[in-house]
Scaffold this active site. Structure first.
Site, PDB file in Angstrom:
ATOM      1  N   TYR A 160       0.812  -1.216   0.000  1.00 56.48           N
ATOM      2  CA  TYR A 160       0.000   0.000   0.000  1.00 56.48           C
ATOM      3  C   TYR A 160       0.856   1.282   0.000  1.00 56.48           C
ATOM      4  O   TYR A 160       1.816   1.386   0.761  1.00 56.48           O
ATOM      5  CB  TYR A 160      -0.948   0.049   1.220  1.00 56.48           C
ATOM      6  CG  TYR A 160      -1.531   1.423   1.322  1.00 56.48           C
ATOM      7  CD1 TYR A 160      -2.511   1.842   0.425  1.00 56.48           C
ATOM      8  CD2 TYR A 160      -1.018   2.348   2.221  1.00 56.48           C
ATOM      9  CE1 TYR A 160      -2.978   3.141   0.433  1.00 56.48           C
ATOM     10  CE2 TYR A 160      -1.483   3.649   2.244  1.00 56.48           C
ATOM     11  CZ  TYR A 160      -2.462   4.030   1.344  1.00 56.48           C
ATOM     12  OH  TYR A 160      -2.899   5.323   1.350  1.00 56.48           O
ATOM     13  N   HIS A 217      -2.986   0.888   6.658  1.00 55.81           N
ATOM     14  CA  HIS A 217      -4.085   0.662   5.720  1.00 55.81           C
ATOM     15  C   HIS A 217      -4.869  -0.616   6.034  1.00 55.81           C
ATOM     16  O   HIS A 217      -5.140  -1.431   5.148  1.00 55.81           O
ATOM     17  CB  HIS A 217      -3.577   0.667   4.266  1.00 55.81           C
ATOM     18  CG  HIS A 217      -4.500   1.410   3.345  1.00 55.81           C
ATOM     19  ND1 HIS A 217      -5.362   0.768   2.497  1.00 55.81           N
ATOM     20  CD2 HIS A 217      -4.715   2.730   3.174  1.00 55.81           C
ATOM     21  CE1 HIS A 217      -6.049   1.673   1.814  1.00 55.81           C
ATOM     22  NE2 HIS A 217      -5.680   2.874   2.212  1.00 55.81           N
TER      23      HIS A 217
END
Ligand code: GCO
Ligand code: MG
Length: 408
Positions: A160, A217
């Site tokens: 991410y 995330h």
């Protein structure tokens, strides 16, 4: 005074901004942002089919009643689509109200508590070396705070928040090749082995002053997140974001019992009901709601006030999916909020974006300075908007190595 019409536009330079323009019988108009990253057509359609027909004829000054009407009147309420649509109306009505008052919005909120609001940029590297270059780049630009995301050695895909080829200033989160998402592979064990040490190296290299943030995330389980948070304590992070999936709020209780690392959460929340217990139980340090998906200025101000009672500071979402309209609304909240923390700010403002959304809001030395123009202080050039159209895109989908679907 009456609302006479409202128009919805989709498009923008490298983004599908959803822009609402609310017109009145007195010539004053208001602007709102309903952009919902990679689902942009839905709030746009919700506005066109259900909200705009119910908006025409109303007095735009009654922003509270209009908000309640669309929120309570829906029966099947909340969710990011509906709240982004209501949020855009609410922003537009505050824009109108402040223009009528001849004041910048922050004056109606209570005036300025500070001149500039601290922002953070996104530093990214496919490896630690690339990340260090990226942090140096932002530091040279005057940023005092950076979010740091790094490719993980041995991870089959990049992870991410990691741009390809260490590019700066690219909106890499959305893939515009179509609505079928690319798939990424996530390996928690590799992340846990690499990232805490990498963060410590960054701290040692850049010294104690630079504010460092990191976004997990939503990828860790509660026990893993607690282990990670404990491991990064010596780094003195400004915050650790979304350590666990946002649905399970008990996870944050567990985390709190094991670590004092400041926790930021809330970019996927849509209302005060998603965060009131987290705030009241003082399980978080920063609330990350956005004026778009959390339903506009009216409800976000309530969240900010509740947060202030519990030492929770603001850290509004400012991913590249937000248009300059909602970023302006947040800029006004940021200069006012007594419990302001930081603002996520992506340096994606290009000439084309400025031409579509002219404004005098400014960024200097890592702080955002709000314009003194009446209203939100941002305009929308309809002629310029004709250059753009909806461009389908997607977020990656994430799996573990054995194929199990994971959190993006
Ligand atoms: C952030 C967010 C974003 C989201 C994006 C999804 O902290 O900025 O996590 O990068 O992934 O908004 O559309
Ligand atoms: Mg985030």
């Amino acid at each position: 005074m009456k609302i006479t019409d409202a128009k919805v536009f989709i498009g923008g330079p490298g983004k599908n901004y959803v822009t609402l323009k609310v017109m009145t019988d007195q010539g004053v108009y208001g602007l709102g942002d309903a952009t919902l990253n990679n689902r942009e057509t839905l709030p746009a359609q919700y506005l066109k089919d259900y909200l705009v027909p119910n908006l025409i004829g109303r007095d735009p000054r009654n922003s509270e009643d209009i908000w309640q009407y669309f929120y309570k009147g829906a029966y099947f309420r909340r969710g990011p689509i509906a709240m982004a649509a209501i949020g855009a109306i609410d922003m537009a009505l505050w824009d109108i109200k402040a223009k009528l008052a001849g004041m910048p919005l922050y004056q109606l909120l209570g005036g300025k508590s500070r001149d500039g609001a601290l922002v953070y940029a996104h530093a990214t590297g496919s490896d630690l070396e690339g990340l260090i270059d990226s942090i140096s780049y932002y530091q040279e630009q005057g940023y005092q705070a950076v979010r740091v995301q790094c490719g993980i050695p041995g991870m089959p895909t990049k992870g991410y928040g990691v741009a390809d080829n260490n590019q700066q200033n690219t909106p890499f989160i959305t893939d515009f090749s179509g609505i079928i998402p690319k798939e990424e592979i996530w390996d928690t064990a590799r992340y846990m082995r690499f990232m805490p040490e990498a963060l410590m190296k960054i701290r040692e290299k850049f010294g104690p002053e630079l504010k460092l943030l990191h976004d997990v995330h939503h990828r860790l389980l509660p026990r893993e997140a607690a282990e990670f948070a404990k491991a990064v304590e010596p780094v003195s992070l400004f915050w650790l974001e979304d350590p666990t999936p946002a649905e399970d709020q008990n996870a944050l209780k567990f985390l709190r019992q094991h670590s004092t690392v400041p926790i930021a959460i809330g970019e996927v929340f849509n209302s005060i009901w998603d965060c009131n217990r987290l705030i009241e139980n003082e399980l978080i340090d920063f609330i990350r709601v956005a004026v778009t998906y959390a339903g506009g200025i009216t409800p976000v101000k309530r969240i900010v006030d509740l947060a202030a009672l519990h030492h929770v500071r603001t850290g509004f979402h400012g991913a590249p999916s937000h248009s300059p309209i909602s970023m302006a609304a947040q800029a006004h909240l940021n200069v006012w909020a007594p419990n302001f923390g930081i603002q996520e700010y992506l340096t994606l403002g290009t000439e084309a974006c400025d031409a579509l959304f002219p404004s005098n809001h400014g960024l200097s030395q890592g702080k955002m300075f709000v314009s003194d123009q009446p209203g939100l202080g941002v305009d929308f050039d309809e002629r310029e908007a004709q250059k753009y159209q909806y461009n389908p895109g997607s977020h990656p989908v994430v799996r573990l190595e054995d194929g199990t679907l994971w959190n993006y």
